[in-house]
Structure formats: structure tokens, C-alpha cells
Design an enzyme around this catalytic site. Structure first.
Site, short mmCIF file in Angstrom:
data_model
loop_
_atom_site.label_atom_id
_atom_site.label_comp_id
_atom_site.label_asym_id
_atom_site.label_seq_id
_atom_site.Cartn_x
_atom_site.Cartn_y
_atom_site.Cartn_z
CG HIS A 84 -1.99 -0.63 1.19
ND1 HIS A 84 -2.81 -0.91 0.05
CD2 HIS A 84 -2.74 -1.73 1.82
CE1 HIS A 84 -3.84 -1.89 0.39
NE2 HIS A 84 -3.73 -2.22 1.86
CB CYS A 127 -2.78 3.86 -3.61
SG CYS A 127 -3.76 2.08 -3.60
#
Length: 169
Positions: A84, A127
Site C-alpha cells: 500500500h 497507491c
């Protein structure tokens, strides 16, 4: 006849995340481990010496790049981070951020002259913001080029290429 040193590849894949109290954080990254294992096998077939690490904290990730400076390198260095993230950072499995600029700094010519002439290729699968990317329409004309999407925070060192899986934001 001596053989040349193999190129090196460092793969870091975070699939399970937890908060500061050790509680699991939603957002398990299913399939990332299997993809990393296939990438590791492919790079090994291409004569890369591969280090694959799963579920590393931000500190452990930084330590891996620090230790990379102690290895002998061949013609290339490849780094793949699958985690992430947010704009300018990747998250450790402890949900703590590690700045991409810090990773690049650790492998820069100033910090590690041994990698000065070795091309470094970074693939970042994380992300880079909170918005859903719906894609863009591309027009080709002879107008002025758009400014690039790289921010000053990246400080990408010479002899390096960085590829992101998604655009900023």
C-alpha cells in the site's frame, strides 16, 4: 574464464498490514505473494540474484536497502516494491510510511559509490493517493508538452528509472 557477477534484484511484497497496536488493518493484498514468487523465478532465470521478502515493516524495508549496499552487484539492480502507499511513500506492513526519496538516497552515488555506474530500475506497485483512477483520454498534437507528473520529493538519482503502477493522486 571468470564469470561476471549476477545482477541483483530486491523484491519487497507486503500483503498483510497491522496498525501500531498490532491489530490487523483491512486491505489484504490477495495474489501479490504469488505474483512476487513468479517475478522472482523469472528474474532468477535471467541470472539475477534475487532477494524476496514478504511483509516487511518500514524500518525493515529501509534496512534491506541499507544492506544492499554491502553486496557485489553485476550489470543492473532491480527493485520491486508491492505494498500500500501514498504519494511519495510506500507503507510497511506496520502501516508506517517509508519515503521513496529515502530509498533513492540510500542507493545514490553520494551514499553508495559502488552503484554509480550500475543502472537501477525501480517498479513501485502502490497507491499514490486516495482517488480512484478512471483513466485519461490522450490527445496527440504539436502543442506544448504537459509538465511531467514527478514531484520534487522523488529526487531520482542518475542512472535510475522509476516506474509506477498508477498516476499521482
Amino acid at each position: 574464464m571468470s564469470q561476471s557477477r549476477p545482477s541483483r534484484a530486491l523484491l519487497i511484497v507486503n500483503t498483510d498490514f497491522h496498525g501500531s497496536g498490532g491489530d490487523p488493518v483491512p486491505g489484504r493484498r490477495r495474489g501479490a505473494k504469488r505474483e512476487a514468487e513468479k517475478l522472482s523465478q523469472m528474474l532468477s532465470k535471467l541470472n539475477y540474484e534475487v532477494t524476496l521478502r514478504l511483509n516487511q515493516t518500514a524500518k525493515e524495508m529501509e534496512d534491506l536497502y541499507q544492506r544492499e549496499r554491502g553486496h557485489q552487484h553485476g550489470d543492473f539492480f532491480v527493485s520491486i516494491i508491492s505494498s500500500h502507499g501514498e504519494d511519495g511513500v510506500v507503507l510497511g506492513c506496520d502501516s508506517e510510511p517509508l519515503k521513496l526519496a529515502r530509498i533513492f538516497q540510500l542507493l545514490s552515488s553520494e551514499e553508495f559509490p559502488g552503484l554509480t555506474r550500475i543502472p537501477k530500475i525501480f517498479f513501485i506497485q502502490a497507491c499514490r493517493g486516495g482517488e480512484l483512477d478512471h483513466g485519461v483520454a490522450v490527445e496527440c498534437d504539436s502543442g506544448e508538452p504537459e509538465p511531467d507528473g514527478f514531484s520534487d520529493y522523488l529526487a531520482i538519482p542518475p542512472q535510475s528509472a522509476v516506474m509506477f503502477s498508477c498516476s499521482p493522486g
